[in-house]
Design an enzyme around this catalytic site. Structure first.
Site, PDB file in Angstrom:
ATOM      1  N   SER A 144       0.646  -1.213  -0.128  1.00  0.00           N
ATOM      2  CA  SER A 144       0.379   0.486  -0.503  1.00  0.00           C
ATOM      3  C   SER A 144       1.209   1.477  -0.002  1.00  0.00           C
ATOM      4  CB  SER A 144      -0.786  -0.153   0.887  1.00  0.00           C
ATOM      5  OG  SER A 144      -1.187   1.504   1.532  1.00  0.00           O
ATOM      6  N   TYR A 157      -1.939   1.333  10.655  1.00  0.00           N
ATOM      7  CA  TYR A 157      -1.860   0.068   9.229  1.00  0.00           C
ATOM      8  C   TYR A 157      -0.228   0.546   8.650  1.00  0.00           C
ATOM      9  CZ  TYR A 157      -3.846  -1.277   4.939  1.00  0.00           C
ATOM     10  OH  TYR A 157      -3.357  -0.847   3.056  1.00  0.00           O
TER      11      TYR A 157
END
Length: 251
Positions: A144, A157
């Site tokens: 990501s 995250y």
């Protein structure tokens, strides 16, 4: 084995209910992929996903897999590779977590880290070893852009994805020349069930667009894929913003 166009004929998905993974599987089945393994926690959603891919003409099987149960990974994944060569492994499991809650509940934060990083290290190494033993194959890892630079809004995250990204890049270097291809995919904000209810970030994308980028990357044997490609430039700029300035940015 992959066909002359680089399309895998067999696919193992780790995270069998992932919307990006299923969009990728559908796209590959439309080409030449005929055998698909969906690895995930046994659930109606996993069976529904498998049924949907079978309707497209693929031989689809499921295998019980839990990212948090690393002690069981070798047996579960070994079962898949024992059935025959796998041309492509798509590591697609992960959780977003809830930043506000996770900061106040360290146990919840640890579960995000264990799922996104520790579980991926375990599964990634096991699959890499099996791919190396058979002498060919691609390991595609969904990372990501959040891992490029930790942001206040989602640093738990983001830090887990930063670890995953570094691991996958290093694994790719370690496997260079063995016949095993490692490709890291860095999507931006993806409209999916995981992000439902969250405000969309600039350059937001969809599972189908990510799937197209994955297929193109496989054909080109890319090592890193940004989705959309513009994010490569955006994140390069953000990485070099002074920290005092970065803290004040609405990102």
């Amino acid at each position: 084995m992959k066909d002359a166009f680089g399309t895998p004929q067999s696919l193992l998905v780790l995270g069998g209910t992932s919307e990006i993974a299923l969009a990728t599987a559908r796209r590959l089945i439309a080409r030449r992929t005929r055998t698909v393994w969906l690895a995930g926690r046994p659930s109606p959603a996993l069976e529904t996903a498998a049924s949907g891919l079978r309707d497209l003409g693929a031989d689809v099987r499921t295998v019980a897999f839990d990212a948090l149960d690393s002690d069981a990974h070798e047996a579960a994944l070994g079962k898949v590779f024992a059935e025959g060569d796998i041309d492509m492994v798509l590591l697609a499991f992960g959780v977003l977590g809830d930043q506000a809650r996770d900061e106040n509940e360290p146990g919840a934060a640890v579960r995000v880290a264990q799922t996104n990083y520790t579980g991926a290290v375990s599964a990634g190494l096991i699959c890499a070893k099996s791919l190396q033993t058979q002498g060919h194959g691609s390991l595609v890892v969904l990372s990501s852009v959040a891992g490029e630079r930790a942001r206040r809004a989602n640093f738990i995250y983001g830090s887990s994805k930063a670890g995953l990204d570094a691991f996958a890049q290093g694994l790719g270097d370690a496997l260079y020349g063995t016949g095993v291809h490692v490709m890291v995919v860095r999507p931006g904000f993806v409209h999916s069930k995981m992000t439902a209810g969250l405000p969309a970030a600039p350059l937001a994308t969809t599972p189908e667009i990510v799937a197209t980028a994955i297929e193109t990357g496989l054909r080109r044997r890319s090592e890193t894929v940004w989705v959309p490609g513009t994010l490569r430039v955006v994140m390069s700029a953000l990485r070099h913003v002074p920290r005092a300035v970065f803290r004040r940015l609405p990102v």
